[in-house]
Write a protein that holds these residues in place. Structure first.
Motif, PDB file in Angstrom:
ATOM      1  N   SER A 194       0.860  -1.193   0.000  1.00 57.24           N
ATOM      2  CA  SER A 194       0.000   0.000   0.000  1.00 57.24           C
ATOM      3  C   SER A 194       0.887   1.231   0.000  1.00 57.24           C
ATOM      4  CB  SER A 194      -0.890   0.027   1.252  1.00 57.24           C
ATOM      5  OG  SER A 194      -0.074   0.140   2.412  1.00 57.24           O
ATOM      6  N   CYS A 195       0.277   2.373  -0.256  1.00 59.09           N
ATOM      7  CA  CYS A 195       1.006   3.638  -0.123  1.00 59.09           C
ATOM      8  C   CYS A 195       1.302   3.889   1.354  1.00 59.09           C
ATOM      9  CB  CYS A 195       0.166   4.759  -0.720  1.00 59.09           C
ATOM     10  SG  CYS A 195       0.878   6.389  -0.554  1.00 59.09           S
ATOM     11  N   THR A 196       0.390   3.448   2.209  1.00 55.74           N
ATOM     12  CA  THR A 196       0.610   3.553   3.648  1.00 55.74           C
ATOM     13  C   THR A 196       1.937   2.885   4.015  1.00 55.74           C
ATOM     14  OG1 THR A 196      -1.773   3.504   4.009  1.00 55.74           O
ATOM     15  CG2 THR A 196      -0.385   2.949   5.904  1.00 55.74           C
ATOM     16  N   PHE A 253      -4.795  12.526   4.133  1.00 54.40           N
ATOM     17  CA  PHE A 253      -5.237  11.238   4.625  1.00 54.40           C
ATOM     18  C   PHE A 253      -4.436  10.858   5.870  1.00 54.40           C
ATOM     19  CE2 PHE A 253      -5.430   6.481   4.033  1.00 54.40           C
ATOM     20  CZ  PHE A 253      -6.785   6.373   4.274  1.00 54.40           C
ATOM     21  N   ASP A 304       4.058  12.726  -0.879  1.00 53.70           N
ATOM     22  CA  ASP A 304       2.899  11.833  -0.854  1.00 53.70           C
ATOM     23  C   ASP A 304       2.261  11.958  -2.235  1.00 53.70           C
ATOM     24  OD1 ASP A 304       0.439  10.600  -0.699  1.00 53.70           O
ATOM     25  OD2 ASP A 304       0.138  11.096   1.420  1.00 53.70           O
ATOM     26  N   ALA A 345       0.379   9.729  -3.673  1.00 55.83           N
ATOM     27  CA  ALA A 345      -0.658   8.694  -3.749  1.00 55.83           C
ATOM     28  C   ALA A 345      -1.647   8.953  -4.885  1.00 55.83           C
ATOM     29  CB  ALA A 345      -1.412   8.611  -2.417  1.00 55.83           C
ATOM     30  N   GLN A 346      -1.955  10.234  -5.124  1.00 54.37           N
ATOM     31  CA  GLN A 346      -2.992  10.572  -6.104  1.00 54.37           C
ATOM     32  C   GLN A 346      -2.404  11.076  -7.416  1.00 54.37           C
ATOM     33  OE1 GLN A 346      -5.579  13.434  -4.181  1.00 54.37           O
ATOM     34  NE2 GLN A 346      -5.759  12.207  -2.324  1.00 54.37           N
ATOM     35  N   SER A 372       0.179   5.298  -4.636  1.00 54.49           N
ATOM     36  CA  SER A 372      -0.864   4.342  -4.235  1.00 54.49           C
ATOM     37  C   SER A 372      -1.533   3.727  -5.455  1.00 54.49           C
ATOM     38  CB  SER A 372      -1.936   5.032  -3.390  1.00 54.49           C
ATOM     39  OG  SER A 372      -2.987   4.113  -3.110  1.00 54.49           O
ATOM     40  N   LYS A 380      -7.744   4.913  -6.858  1.00 61.57           N
ATOM     41  CA  LYS A 380      -6.794   5.749  -7.585  1.00 61.57           C
ATOM     42  C   LYS A 380      -6.907   5.499  -9.099  1.00 61.57           C
ATOM     43  CE  LYS A 380      -4.939   7.198  -3.649  1.00 61.57           C
ATOM     44  NZ  LYS A 380      -5.782   6.952  -2.454  1.00 61.57           N
ATOM     45  N   GLY A 423      -2.334  -1.540  -2.915  1.00 62.53           N
ATOM     46  CA  GLY A 423      -0.995  -1.560  -3.507  1.00 62.53           C
ATOM     47  C   GLY A 423      -0.366  -0.191  -3.454  1.00 62.53           C
ATOM     48  N   TYR A 471     -11.360  14.923   3.348  1.00 63.76           N
ATOM     49  CA  TYR A 471     -10.688  14.825   4.642  1.00 63.76           C
ATOM     50  C   TYR A 471     -11.311  15.712   5.719  1.00 63.76           C
ATOM     51  CZ  TYR A 471      -7.121  12.934   1.533  1.00 63.76           C
ATOM     52  OH  TYR A 471      -6.449  12.204   0.586  1.00 63.76           O
TER      53      TYR A 471
HETATM   54  C1  PLP Z   1      -4.904   6.979  -0.953  1.00 61.09           C
HETATM   55  C2  PLP Z   1      -3.960   7.836  -0.197  1.00 61.09           C
HETATM   56  C3  PLP Z   1      -3.042   7.311   0.727  1.00 61.09           C
HETATM   57  C4  PLP Z   1      -3.048   5.877   1.145  1.00 61.09           C
HETATM   58  O1  PLP Z   1      -2.898   4.971   0.115  1.00 61.09           O
HETATM   59  P1  PLP Z   1      -3.094   3.404   0.414  1.00 61.09           P
HETATM   60  O2  PLP Z   1      -2.487   2.781  -0.804  1.00 61.09           O
HETATM   61  O3  PLP Z   1      -4.559   3.163   0.528  1.00 61.09           O
HETATM   62  O4  PLP Z   1      -2.350   3.074   1.646  1.00 61.09           O
HETATM   63  C5  PLP Z   1      -2.139   8.165   1.337  1.00 61.09           C
HETATM   64  N1  PLP Z   1      -2.137   9.483   1.065  1.00 61.09           N
HETATM   65  C6  PLP Z   1      -3.016  10.032   0.202  1.00 61.09           C
HETATM   66  C7  PLP Z   1      -2.955  11.503  -0.073  1.00 61.09           C
HETATM   67  C8  PLP Z   1      -3.963   9.236  -0.442  1.00 61.09           C
HETATM   68  O5  PLP Z   1      -4.837   9.789  -1.294  1.00 61.09           O
END
Ligand code: PLP
Length: 375
Positions: free
Chosen positions: A54-56, A81, A152, A154-155, A176, A181, A188, A320
């Protein structure tokens, strides 16, 4: 009913999963994982890439690599997030939440410098909705004060800042592939290591604190426990699914941006008449079609609009809640007011945006919003 999101399958996912299964290796770091890493390095000039579950997880790896110790400070937006901050809190960091810009959800680069202290270790910009943060300013501060920048991202897959791919600019970056996404593998993510100093250690943390990856390459003759780490790598089942998606990236991106542009054009009249605000795109940022949001004038208005759309079968969702006011962090926050973040908490609304959303559905959503305001 028009859902908020619908995961898109390119068509090759099950075939590639079948290939991974038939190969007899379905644990991590196999052929499909390597193909994905290679894809990102070639296409976006990323440094070393490591797929994660995951991105986490990628953010947690970044916090370990940044060597965050209890009491260290990390600066990031409050409008993000939970994983952005949780990753650093797990290592004992104090999060210094900064406000968003006045006209968009991004970390305001102009207000970071006074927040930097001797304990500051990192800045974590979030490329909200796939639009770039002001990276030149953030990187300049980082080099002035010797801080790390962890994007970050993720997006922000396939997003750019002044033509440079997002995820390639910070020392580290986290992407992410969650099903919400643009490019997905269920759950993932991926850590990008742009600063070579972190490459070897990243691979060890990824493999549960062992030097197994170096062992497979024949660089050491046995592998053992050499550092902290965890099981951050995804299985080949995930990687093969992801690779099928990556092969369709251009098609997916093109359609998402088309839908985004249609919303943007269709809602102009309402913005011109002062009813709502559309996203602001800085000249240095591209648009990767990740998310279309609008900003209402008040919480009440957003609540009413959400309900109005739901009655018409349209699922629009807010986003958020300011993290500095969360149950978990409110007592740990230093008390600074973050008005822009709070205002976004109340007024930002995201519209359905997914590959299979049809043009007439987009038209219906636009006309429903228009009706809400004009009738
Ligand atoms: C979706 C998201 C995450 C987490 O991604 P995961 O893959 O679900 O862990 C973290 N930061 C932001 C800004 C996100 O949009």
């Amino acid at each position: 009913m028009i859902p908020f999101n619908k995961p898109y399958l390119s068509g090759k996912e099950l075939e590639y999963i079948g290939q991974a299964v038939a190969s007899g290796k379905i644990s991590g770091n196999g052929d499909f994982t390597k193909k994905c890493h290679h894809y990102f390095q070639q296409r976006y000039g990323f440094g070393k890439c490591l797929l994660t579950t995951s991105c986490t997880d990628a953010l947690e790896m970044a916090a370990i690599l940044a060597n965050i110790q209890p009491g260290d400070e990390v600066i990031m937006p409050s409008y993000t997030f939970v994983s952005t901050s949780n990753a650093f809190v797990l290592r004992g960091a104090k999060i210094v939440f900064a406000d968003s810009e006045a006209d968009r959800p991004h970390l305001d680069a102009e207000i970071i410098e006074p927040l930097i202290t001797k304990k500051t270790k990192a800045i974590v910009p979030v490329h909200y909705a796939g639009f770039a943060c002001d990276m030149d300013k953030i990187m300049a501060l980082a080099s002035k004060y010797n801080l790390l920048v962890i994007e970050d991202a993720a997006q922000s897959i396939d997003g750019f800042y002044k033509g440079r791919p997002l995820g390639s600019i910070g020392h580290l970056a986290a992407l992410s592939f969650h099903e919400t996404k643009n490019i997905i593998s269920g759950e993932g993510g991926m850590l990008v290591i742009n600063d070579k100093r972190f490459e070897d250690r990243a691979e060890i943390i990824w493999e549960k604190g062992t030097n197994r990856a170096a062992f497979w390459r024949g660089e050491v003759d046995k592998y053992g426990w050499v550092d902290i780490g965890s099981s951050f790598l995804p299985s080949e089942v995930t990687a093969s699914f992801l690779y099928a998606q990556l092969e369709s990236l251009e098609t997916i991106q093109k359609r998402r941006v088309e839908i985004w542009d249609k919303y943007y054009a269709g809602l102009k009249v309402l913005e011109d008449r002062g009813f709502l605000k559309r996203p602001v795109i800085r000249s240095y940022s591209s648009n990767n079609g990740h998310m279309f949001y609008l900003i209402c004038n008040s919480l009440q208005e957003r609540t009413n609009l959400t309900a109005y759309l739901k009655e018409r079968g349209i699922y629009a969702v807010f986003h958020y809640l300011s993290l500095h006011k969360s149950d978990f962090y409110t007592n740990k926050h230093d008390g600074r007011e973050l008005h822009n973040s709070d205002s976004l908490t109340d007024t930002l609304l995201r519209l359905p945006l997914f590959y299979e959303l049809k043009n007439d559905e987009v038209d219906y959503i636009i006309s429903s919003i228009t009706n809400f305001y004009l009738h």
